[in-house]
Design a protein around this motif. Structure first.
Motif, PDB file in Angstrom:
ATOM      1  N   THR A  30       0.834  -1.210   0.000  1.00  0.00           N
ATOM      2  CA  THR A  30       0.000   0.000   0.000  1.00  0.00           C
ATOM      3  C   THR A  30       0.866   1.257   0.000  1.00  0.00           C
ATOM      4  N   ALA A  31       1.900   1.271   0.840  1.00  0.00           N
ATOM      5  CA  ALA A  31       2.790   2.435   0.930  1.00  0.00           C
ATOM      6  C   ALA A  31       3.553   2.653  -0.372  1.00  0.00           C
ATOM      7  N   ARG A  37       2.609   1.776  -3.416  1.00  0.00           N
ATOM      8  CA  ARG A  37       1.657   2.282  -4.406  1.00  0.00           C
ATOM      9  C   ARG A  37       1.353   3.759  -4.190  1.00  0.00           C
ATOM     10  N   LYS A  38       1.274   4.168  -2.943  1.00  0.00           N
ATOM     11  CA  LYS A  38       0.924   5.557  -2.621  1.00  0.00           C
ATOM     12  C   LYS A  38       2.110   6.513  -2.757  1.00  0.00           C
ATOM     13  N   ASN A  39       3.284   6.095  -2.264  1.00  0.00           N
ATOM     14  CA  ASN A  39       4.425   7.012  -2.138  1.00  0.00           C
ATOM     15  C   ASN A  39       5.636   6.670  -2.997  1.00  0.00           C
ATOM     16  N   ARG A  86       9.303   6.572  -8.059  1.00  0.00           N
ATOM     17  CA  ARG A  86       7.845   6.729  -8.065  1.00  0.00           C
ATOM     18  C   ARG A  86       7.205   5.978  -9.227  1.00  0.00           C
TER      19      ARG A  86
END
Length: 135
Positions: free
Chosen positions: A40-41, A43-45, A60
Motif C-alpha cells: 500500500t505504501a 503504491r501511494k508514495n 515513483r
C-alpha cells in the motif's frame, strides 16, 4: 544505447527495495512484488532508498503488486526473499531441479518452457553483484 529492461523484483524489503530503486533510476521498467501495508505504501508514495551517506533516492514510476502473475513477461526476475519463501513462488518442477543440483545430482532434462524463462537471481549471487556494484 542500452534498451530498458522489464525487471521484476520479488520481495521489496531491504535488498529487493535497494535493487528496485537503482534499476528504476537507471531507466528500467520495474515491478515489485510486495504484500500488505508495504505494498500500500509503495503504491501511494513510491519506493524510497536512503543510503548510509544520507542521500535519498525515490522511485515513483514503478509498478507494485502482490500477484506475480500480473507482472507479465519480464527480462529479469530477482528473487529477494527468504529461502523458505522461494518454493511457493516457482513451480514444483523447477524447484525440484534446483534441489537436485544443490544435492549434486544431475537434474532431468529441462523442459522447453524453462528455456525461455527469465533469469532468476537469488541470495548469494545477488549479494555478490551488489558488493561489486554490478547492479
Amino acid at each position: 544505447m542500452v534498451r530498458a529492461m522489464r525487471i521484476c523484483v520479488v520481495g521489496a524489503g531491504s535488498i529487493g527495495g535497494h535493487v528496485a530503486v537503482l534499476f528504476a533510476e537507471a531507466g528500467h521498467e520495474v515491478t515489485v512484488i510486495a504484500r500488505g501495508a508495504h505494498l500500500t505504501a509503495i503504491r501511494k508514495n513510491g519506493l524510497r532508498l536512503i543510503l548510509k551517506d544520507g542521500s535519498e533516492h525515490l522511485a515513483r514510476h514503478l509498478q507494485a503488486t502482490d500477484d506475480i502473475r500480473s507482472a507479465g513477461r519480464q527480462d529479469l526476475v530477482i528473487l529477494a526473499v527468504k529461502a523458505n519463501q522461494v518454493e511457493p513462488i516457482i513451480d514444483a518442477e523447477t524447484f525440484e531441479r534446483v534441489r537436485q543440483r544443490r544435492e549434486g545430482r544431475r537434474p532431468s532434462a529441462v523442459p522447453p518452457r524453462l528455456l525461455s524463462s527469465p533469469v532468476l537471481l537469488t541470495g548469494l549471487l545477488l549479494s555478490a553483484l551488489l558488493a561489486i556494484k554490478l547492479v
